[in-house]
Design an enzyme around this catalytic site. Structure first.
Site, short mmCIF file in Angstrom:
data_model
loop_
_atom_site.label_atom_id
_atom_site.label_comp_id
_atom_site.label_asym_id
_atom_site.label_seq_id
_atom_site.Cartn_x
_atom_site.Cartn_y
_atom_site.Cartn_z
N GLY A 19 49.92 37.72 53.37
CA GLY A 19 48.58 37.50 52.85
C GLY A 19 47.87 36.44 53.67
CB ALA A 51 40.47 37.46 46.88
CD GLN A 52 36.41 42.29 42.79
OE1 GLN A 52 35.71 41.78 41.92
NE2 GLN A 52 36.88 43.53 42.67
CD GLU A 119 33.56 32.80 41.56
OE1 GLU A 119 33.43 33.82 42.23
OE2 GLU A 119 34.63 32.15 41.48
CG HIS A 245 39.74 37.75 36.24
ND1 HIS A 245 38.60 38.34 35.71
CD2 HIS A 245 39.34 37.08 37.35
CE1 HIS A 245 37.57 38.02 36.47
NE2 HIS A 245 37.98 37.27 37.46
NE ARG A 291 38.62 33.19 37.19
CZ ARG A 291 39.08 33.49 38.39
NH1 ARG A 291 40.37 33.31 38.64
NH2 ARG A 291 38.29 33.95 39.33
CG HIS A 352 43.34 36.96 38.26
ND1 HIS A 352 43.11 38.04 39.10
CD2 HIS A 352 42.63 35.92 38.78
CE1 HIS A 352 42.31 37.67 40.08
NE2 HIS A 352 42.01 36.38 39.92
CD GLU A 376 49.19 34.15 42.61
OE1 GLU A 376 49.21 34.51 41.42
OE2 GLU A 376 48.68 34.86 43.51
NE ARG A 387 43.33 30.99 40.55
CZ ARG A 387 42.30 31.74 40.96
NH1 ARG A 387 41.47 31.28 41.89
NH2 ARG A 387 42.10 32.93 40.46
CG LEU A 393 41.02 33.46 48.88
CD1 LEU A 393 39.75 34.26 49.17
CD2 LEU A 393 42.19 34.06 49.64
#
Length: 539
Positions: A19, A51-52, A119, A245, A291, A352, A376, A387, A393
């Site tokens: 990754g 990842a978006q 976010e 998530h 979240r 997630h 991770e 988190r 990232l």
């Protein structure tokens, strides 16, 4: 029959995982020696690719590293390591420039500055992104660079079985730390077990989302690195803090598709089936709450109403805005007959991110010499009990550099690792498993009871039931493992079961509710007794 000399590979650096963490570290280390990168699947089949939302970093004059630090600490519910948080947020802008230099095409505004979104949990717009496929953009730039480097070899379809350590080889000396020399791995295409030895071994294997029935993670996320490190003698910590998530696409044919937090960051509303908003009943930040709070709110409303999902609506922003900012999500929803420019998206929470993992210092070093864990798979203290969105990232890049600096400093020291010829894998004449259906059954059972008993809302009774079941299943798996020829399904099942056991043990230990761990028997946070990490030594 594959000859013995083709079953042993030697390198300076062995990285388990391809990754963003693994590839970035490979590029750094390749200037100092040969790097082997083992991936379970074809390169790119990983969480980083999926990842978006983007990467959080301080890039705007209205923002500051102090604010990013405070937001991260708040999200972590008192358990973040301040040193780890400072290390990450203070290096954010530099890591973004590093990615830009590698060719990552981040979105820009009309005035040619980088577009930043906001976010949940962030007090400012600080999430830089490449539309709604940031991970893909980052990964493609890293893959291109890694494949072109003469000192990097990526070997796909290699699933690590266990780490090779001095203790396991009978070389352990009292008073000395154990040392890692590499790993055994199954080549799933050639069906042969290979010996990989290296001066330094780095776990960059990601998290364990597949331990749950519903997850945003790819099939490769079975907690292999955490399980191998624990079996080798490393401590793990904070395994009770599994991030769910809030918004994954709810559709019978939609497997593991995440609907980015950025949809809420850009004004999306969470709705009940009758079209009413509900987050005002749960948190003053509404859809931009952290979240864990949003996921529990959705779980509560689904159980209260009996509905199988809730809905996420951003259609009021207009078709042009939606298609420009969320092209990947828009196209994926259309595949399932959902036009997000005209109607809400049905969503449910899903496992997630694994906030806990292998205990490391700020350089990624574990309890075993020459063994590192980054990304991770590691527990660095950055995330604490929850988190903050889009910090993951960034964590990968910062700790990649930190581990690189530490590894290079040890390459030429007095205690530098010396390679000796390692033994090949001994199969003990194990036979083929004639009951593959038993492996499949155990796999499904673990994921189901983890979802039902160790999910978003827990209780003493649920955890006790899960503990009884996992201990019985682990006995069965142990019998398979020692009596059957190893296969990818068996290796992953063995790791999945151990990680499930670690999550359950950690959840039973923490007798309070904090961050991602919520239990109905101890619904309040208790700083007087539980303002500390959950560290599990080897049993």
């Amino acid at each position: 029959m594959v000859s013995a000399q083709h079953r042993r590979f030697v390198s300076d650096f062995l990285i388990l995982g391809g990754g963003s963490t693994g590839l970035d570290l490979a590029l750094r280390l390749a200037e100092h020696g040969k790097v082997l990168v083992l991936t379970k699947a074809p390169i790119g089949d990983c969480n980083s690719m999926m990842a978006q939302g983007g990467i959080a970093a301080v890039l705007d004059e209205d923002d500051s590293t102090i604010l990013h630090y405070e937001d991260t600490m708040t999200a972590g519910a008192g358990l973040c390591n301040p040193q780890s948080v400072r290390l990450v947020v203070e290096n954010g802008a530099r890591m973004i420039q590093h990615l830009i230099d590698l060719g990552t095409p981040f979105d820009k505004t009309d005035n040619n500055s980088y577009h930043l979104t906001r976010e949940g949990g962030h007090s400012r717009r600080r999430v830089i992104h490449a539309a709604d496929a940031t991970g893909r953009a980052v990964m493609l730039s890293l893959i291109k660079q890694a494949q072109a480097h003469p000192n990097i070899e990526v070997l796909p379809n290699q699933i690590a079985i266990d780490l090779i350590t001095a203790h396991k080889l009978g070389h352990f000396l009292p008073g000395k730390k154990d040392r890692c020399y590499g790993c055994y791995a199954l080549d799933t295409e050639a069906d042969v077990i290979r010996t990989y030895q290296a001066r330094f071994t780095i776990l960059a294997s990601g998290g364990a989302g597949k331990v749950y029935l519903y997850t945003s993670n790819p099939d490769t996320a079975t907690g292999d690195g955490i399980a191998m490190a624990y079996r080798a003698g490393c401590r793990v910590s904070n395994m009770e803090f599994i991030q769910f998530h809030p918004t994954c696409l709810y559709h019978p044919q939609a497997k593991s598709f995440l609907v980015s937090e950025a949809v809420r960051g850009e004004g999306g509303h969470l709705l009940l089936a009758d079209g009413t908003r509900f987050m005002e009943r749960h948190h003053p930040l509404l859809e931009l709450a952290p979240r864990d709070i949003v996921a529990r709110a959705i779980d509560y409303e689904m159980k209260r109403t009996g509905e199988p999902c809730v809905h996420l609506d951003i259609s009021h922003k207009g078709a042009d805005f939606i298609k420009a900012h969320f092209p990947t999500i828009y196209e994926k929803c259309l595949e399932f007959g959902i036009d997000m420019t005209q109607e809400p998206i049905p969503v449910v929470p899903a496992a997630h991110y694994t906030c806990g993992g292998v205990v490391t210092g700020l350089q990624g070093a574990t309890d075993i010499e020459s063994l590192y864990a980054i990304g991770e798979v590691a527990s660095t203290g950055l995330h604490g009990a929850n988190r903050l969105a889009s910090n993951s990232l960034l964590e990968c890049l910062v700790f990649s550099e930190s581990a690189y600096n530490d590894i290079v400093s040890k390459m030429f020291g007095e205690d530098r690792p010396v390679l000796s010829r390692l033994p090949l894998w001994d199969s003990y004449e194990a036979g083929s498993c004639e009951e593959e259906i038993l492996i499949a059954h155990d796999w499904q059972e673990i994921r189901r009871f983890m979802w039902d008993y160790v999910g978003i809302v827990r209780s003493n009774q649920r955890l006790a039931r899960a503990r009884r079941r996992i201990e019985m299943v682990m006995q069965e798996i142990n019998e398979y493992y020692w009596n059957c020829k190893v296969s990818q399904n068996l290796i992953e099942l063995r790791n999945l079961a151990l990680v499930a056991h670690l999550i359950i043990r950690s959840s039973q230990h923490r007798k309070e509710s904090r961050g991602l761990h919520y239990t109905t028997d101890y619904p309040e946070r208790d700083d007087a007794r539980w303002l500390k990490e959950t560290v599990l030594p080897i049993e």
